[in-house]
Design a protein around this motif. Sequence first.
Motif, short mmCIF file in Angstrom:
data_model
loop_
_atom_site.label_atom_id
_atom_site.label_comp_id
_atom_site.label_asym_id
_atom_site.label_seq_id
_atom_site.Cartn_x
_atom_site.Cartn_y
_atom_site.Cartn_z
N GLU A 255 0.94 4.25 -2.84
CA GLU A 255 0.69 5.50 -2.60
C GLU A 255 1.71 6.53 -3.39
N VAL A 256 3.02 5.99 -3.14
CA VAL A 256 4.06 6.73 -3.90
C VAL A 256 4.09 6.99 -5.15
N ASP B 20 -3.78 3.28 -12.94
CA ASP B 20 -3.85 3.18 -11.53
C ASP B 20 -4.34 1.62 -11.43
N LEU C 202 0.90 -1.27 0.18
CA LEU C 202 -0.22 0.10 -0.13
C LEU C 202 0.99 1.31 -0.12
N ALA C 203 1.88 1.16 0.86
CA ALA C 203 2.81 2.28 0.75
C ALA C 203 3.47 2.65 -0.52
N ASP D 191 -7.70 8.92 -0.88
CA ASP D 191 -7.66 9.57 -2.10
C ASP D 191 -7.69 8.38 -3.13
N LEU D 192 -7.00 7.33 -2.83
CA LEU D 192 -6.71 6.25 -4.04
C LEU D 192 -8.18 5.39 -3.66
N ALA E 36 -0.55 9.49 -4.74
CA ALA E 36 -1.68 9.76 -4.11
C ALA E 36 -1.38 10.48 -2.71
N GLY E 37 -2.16 11.41 -2.27
CA GLY E 37 -1.92 12.00 -0.80
C GLY E 37 -2.32 11.14 0.19
N SER E 38 -3.12 10.07 0.10
CA SER E 38 -3.66 9.07 1.18
C SER E 38 -4.19 7.99 0.54
N LEU E 39 -4.43 6.88 1.28
CA LEU E 39 -5.24 5.74 0.62
C LEU E 39 -6.71 6.10 0.51
#
Length: 107
Positions: free
Chosen positions: A31-32, A55, A27-28, A41-42, A36-39
């Motif tokens: 995001e990178v 995506d 997940l980390a 957002d995703l 994505a600013g956060s999960l």
Amino acid sequence: MANPWAGEVALVIGGEGRVMRLTLGALAELEVGLGAGSLVDLVTRFEGGAFSTRDVLALIVAGLRGGGWRGAEADLLSAEIEGGPLAAARAAAELLARAFALPEVGA
């Protein structure tokens, strides 16, 4: 066979069944990789249907890595995914949903 209680989703790639799972590390990385600013957002991207093929590909790669695969995104560029792009998008969305919810009993 995928275990929904463990957040796993199955996908057939190149004729081989694979199990995908989103670990914290996956997940980390996701995001990178997607900026994505956060999960949240995703998740919002997928829930709102505002996701891109990039995506979907990034989510599948993260899920495969969480499931123990050691390949790279480039390995999937010409890979045959059973069910095509729509099946890949469904599996990616299901993977993201399973990462944050328990499956329903009896499902």
